[in-house]
Motif scaffolding. Sequence first.
Motif: not given
Length: 387
Positions: A306-323
Amino acid sequence: MLNFNYRNPTHVVFGKDRIAELDQLVPANAKVLITYGGGSVVRFGTLDKVKAALGNRTVIEFGGIEANPKYDTLMQAVDVARKENIDFLLAVGGGSVMDGTKFIALAIQFEGDTASLLHHGFAPVPVAEDKVIPLGVIATLPATGSEMNAFAVVSYKGGKFPVNHPSVYPTFAMLDPELTFSLPKIQVANGVVDAFVHVLEQYATYPVDARVQDRTAEGIMRTLIEIGPITVEEPTNYEARANLMWSATSALNGMIGVGVPFDWTTHMIGHELTAIFNIDHAQTLAVVLPSVWRVLKTQKQAKLLQYAERVWDITEGDEDSRVEQAIVKTEAFFQQVGLKTRLRDHGVEKAQIDTVINALEAHGMTALSESGKVDLAVSRQILDMAW
């Protein structure tokens, strides 16, 4: 969302040129002890303005409160307050001065062993509310949020001890961004990171569908990302500094922490690093937080995504990659404002991690995190990774 109670009685006075309003905020017949730190409030004229605003009230001064306020120093202030029959305290400075003044407020009329006030952890200390001296604060460093909460941290015998009591909420907090313009860059950078991590330790745990708290926390973090580098490089940029100041206050005034689980692992390990190696508090947080997340990413995965998406706009890659992308971006943000993110960059030898583990054990820090499962072995793993 978890059950909660929320109360915050602090009257916030925010903006330019507000010191003259002290006359309306401090009781007219008060005998005031002004507390401050290393003397910058004297050099830059803030103390003179404060004393002028207090008018004909009896005013006593106590300076020299350290960046990590020491029990022995605070007890000197307590002795002064007792001798002078002080009935109002006014902290002029950053979080350490505010924290120290909260302890002074608790200790002045305490009849037992004042050192015992340091051994209650996050539980309220056993002082009757009518025995706590009221205090106000004038913040000169945006960082800790101490200006609008009931917590303090005091250094004693090689450790840092949290202190909590509902009557040490400041009666008022004067927040004038212009009073912070003279701060060195590193102190501003420390404030940015301190506030950012305060938010994260109330956010990066596990979901409880606390939507208002989450969205507010995310807004504070995005604000700090936007204005952090600006306010470090442009110290007289009023709008950037004003947003930093209110972000730091909002990070730890209780609003984003109600109804959600906490994880103060980073702070607890960081306190030991400060006590042992004299590394600035915020700089320990910049070192420890990324490793806490890497070690605990499985239990924190939902909120880190959630932090990756909402704070850093990270939406690409698998879950481990996004974290991992989110952790890397967080480290880069800390570095961008001027802080190091490895223990070795602070001159700590890997063998000295043993000293930190021993200190954690001595201070009872053996069941950290929102799960209570960060024992000494996990703390060692975190510190090894942070080295």
